[in-house]
Design a protein around this motif. Sequence first.
Motif, PDB file in Angstrom:
ATOM      1  N   ASP A 284      53.043  80.077  71.154  1.00  0.00           N
ATOM      2  CA  ASP A 284      52.462  80.868  70.077  1.00  0.00           C
ATOM      3  C   ASP A 284      52.001  79.941  68.958  1.00  0.00           C
ATOM      4  OD1 ASP A 284      53.329  82.937  71.633  1.00  0.00           O
ATOM      5  OD2 ASP A 284      54.997  83.508  70.315  1.00  0.00           O
ATOM      6  N   ALA A 285      51.071  80.417  68.135  1.00  0.00           N
ATOM      7  CA  ALA A 285      50.596  79.620  66.996  1.00  0.00           C
ATOM      8  C   ALA A 285      50.093  80.554  65.901  1.00  0.00           C
ATOM      9  CB  ALA A 285      49.508  78.641  67.425  1.00  0.00           C
ATOM     10  N   TYR A 286      49.896  79.972  64.723  1.00  0.00           N
ATOM     11  CA  TYR A 286      49.627  80.772  63.526  1.00  0.00           C
ATOM     12  C   TYR A 286      48.706  79.968  62.624  1.00  0.00           C
ATOM     13  CZ  TYR A 286      50.868  82.840  58.937  1.00  0.00           C
ATOM     14  OH  TYR A 286      50.842  83.404  57.689  1.00  0.00           O
ATOM     15  N   THR A 287      47.787  80.647  61.934  1.00  0.00           N
ATOM     16  CA  THR A 287      46.932  79.976  60.966  1.00  0.00           C
ATOM     17  C   THR A 287      46.611  80.910  59.807  1.00  0.00           C
ATOM     18  OG1 THR A 287      44.887  78.684  60.682  1.00  0.00           O
ATOM     19  CG2 THR A 287      44.730  80.645  62.056  1.00  0.00           C
ATOM     20  N   GLU A 288      46.422  80.332  58.640  1.00  0.00           N
ATOM     21  CA  GLU A 288      46.004  81.098  57.473  1.00  0.00           C
ATOM     22  C   GLU A 288      44.501  81.323  57.517  1.00  0.00           C
ATOM     23  OE1 GLU A 288      47.975  82.345  55.211  1.00  0.00           O
ATOM     24  OE2 GLU A 288      49.846  81.353  55.755  1.00  0.00           O
ATOM     25  N   HIS A 293      46.302  86.170  57.588  1.00  0.00           N
ATOM     26  CA  HIS A 293      46.642  85.200  58.621  1.00  0.00           C
ATOM     27  C   HIS A 293      46.208  85.726  59.984  1.00  0.00           C
ATOM     28  CE1 HIS A 293      50.123  87.980  58.824  1.00  0.00           C
ATOM     29  NE2 HIS A 293      50.074  87.691  60.116  1.00  0.00           N
ATOM     30  N   ALA A 294      46.191  84.811  60.965  1.00  0.00           N
ATOM     31  CA  ALA A 294      45.923  85.160  62.365  1.00  0.00           C
ATOM     32  C   ALA A 294      46.985  84.495  63.231  1.00  0.00           C
ATOM     33  CB  ALA A 294      44.532  84.714  62.786  1.00  0.00           C
ATOM     34  N   ALA A 295      47.468  85.216  64.200  1.00  0.00           N
ATOM     35  CA  ALA A 295      48.484  84.694  65.104  1.00  0.00           C
ATOM     36  C   ALA A 295      48.010  84.849  66.542  1.00  0.00           C
ATOM     37  CB  ALA A 295      49.809  85.422  64.909  1.00  0.00           C
ATOM     38  N   TYR A 297      49.530  84.807  70.556  1.00  0.00           N
ATOM     39  CA  TYR A 297      50.802  84.941  71.255  1.00  0.00           C
ATOM     40  C   TYR A 297      50.544  85.416  72.685  1.00  0.00           C
ATOM     41  CZ  TYR A 297      50.193  89.921  70.246  1.00  0.00           C
ATOM     42  OH  TYR A 297      49.697  91.204  70.176  1.00  0.00           O
ATOM     43  N   GLN A 340      46.424  88.537  66.927  1.00  0.00           N
ATOM     44  CA  GLN A 340      46.737  89.509  65.876  1.00  0.00           C
ATOM     45  C   GLN A 340      46.200  88.987  64.553  1.00  0.00           C
ATOM     46  OE1 GLN A 340      50.869  90.073  64.578  1.00  0.00           O
ATOM     47  NE2 GLN A 340      50.539  92.281  64.766  1.00  0.00           N
ATOM     48  N   THR A 411      45.707  74.403  70.124  1.00  0.00           N
ATOM     49  CA  THR A 411      46.981  74.708  70.778  1.00  0.00           C
ATOM     50  C   THR A 411      46.927  74.385  72.268  1.00  0.00           C
ATOM     51  OG1 THR A 411      47.338  76.485  69.167  1.00  0.00           O
ATOM     52  CG2 THR A 411      48.717  76.493  71.144  1.00  0.00           C
TER      53      THR A 411
END
Length: 451
Positions: A284-288, A293-295, A297, A340, A411
């Motif tokens: 999984d990863a996440y960014t502002e 934000h956007a994730a 998964y 998401q 990623t």
Amino acid sequence: MRCIFLLCLLVSMGFSATLKGNHVERNNVAEKASHQARNPVDDVIRDALEIVRQLMLNGTAATPILDPFFVEYLLVNFESPDANLILQIDNTWVTHMAEFIIDNISTNMVRLTMELALSLPNFNIDGHYAMDGILLNLFPLYGSGSYYIHVFDVSLGGGAGLSMGVPPQIRDLHLDFTFQSLEVKFDNLLGGGSLEALIETVINELAKEVVDAIWAIINEPFCQLIEDQINQALANMGGEGSELAVIPDSKEVGNANAYLDEVLAELRQVLYQTPGIDPKTLPDAYTEISGGHAAIYNGWLIGLSSIHRSADATLDYAGRFIMFNGSAGYSNMQAGYRVQVEVWGTGPDAEAFALIRSVDFFFSFKIDAITGAVTVNDFNIYNIGQIDVEINGLAPFDWAFESIAELIIKTIKDDLAQTISSVILELLRQVVEGNPPPPPPQAAKILQIKF
């Protein structure tokens, strides 16, 4: 007994006609034509191709059936001045590939090459599709259901190198793919207004990309099956009592392509049978992003068990040690994520797909021919090629596409680099350790000494 190399050289170059009284003896010309028509190597290859045909249809415990050939999933991104379309196809069957016609086989013992030309009257692609896109930046074009593409007048032409060892072998077989025409149908295709002529043109161009993409999937196992069967037939031709058995072993020490191909064939089985490798779970990863934000998964990656040789390999003997250098990699691996997005407390759930066009890495192993120990001498991932990303269901947050795509690409690249440098490299080392190359003469002598 004369060396068969000389025999094949004469076959390849042709016999000189005898001059008598300033004219050519007719029976010598006929003899020349007869010998050329009966090239024994060409005949062996022709017989091997008939075995290939049967294996494509029936398979064995070790050989999967290639006709029909199953394509579980494929994503095609089509862009042209007239249209932008995303096509997903699944549960697709490719049939009639085994009905190939052998148009030409030509081995040349001077240039050490084999030329091969095959043709197909037609083959069929049938399955299920889902399409979404737009014509002329204005008219929607979408649909889902059954589809078929019938491909006519197919030509497969290419060749391979020829190694005159014991036994003789072909290597690096490649076949270029062309066709003359298509018949295409997508059921339940909607939209486009009254642009029937444009829709027909666009769908035909889209179908060509589908055919090219599917051939890219079929090409490697098809060529590998042909190469394996030809080499097996040539090995059988060189048994005891055959003139092929007296060919001097002219294989250069530095040429290890055949050995690496054997190692990678075994590694593919190991990777396929190892849980968590193919398919593989992506992190999984996440960014502002602006206002939120956007994730990403539930990521997955398919294709790590399709490893293949991507450049020449070498073996270098130095005393009791063997340096084994080679390059391996991947083509057209596929990946996906759930996405998401949340901006000011709201946002869509979307789905992303990625196509990793190429990955290549170099390795160097040091092999102790006496103990069998294999150590990594050098390793380098020198290419992670273009990664194409498509995200469905992002609207009205399409403005965030670039940030999310960059997150997905980073990623995937980071995870691929980590997986190849640790898991894949270690499994490759273990396969080499379990299937070592022949030891150098010095090591063979040492092994005979009683301590």
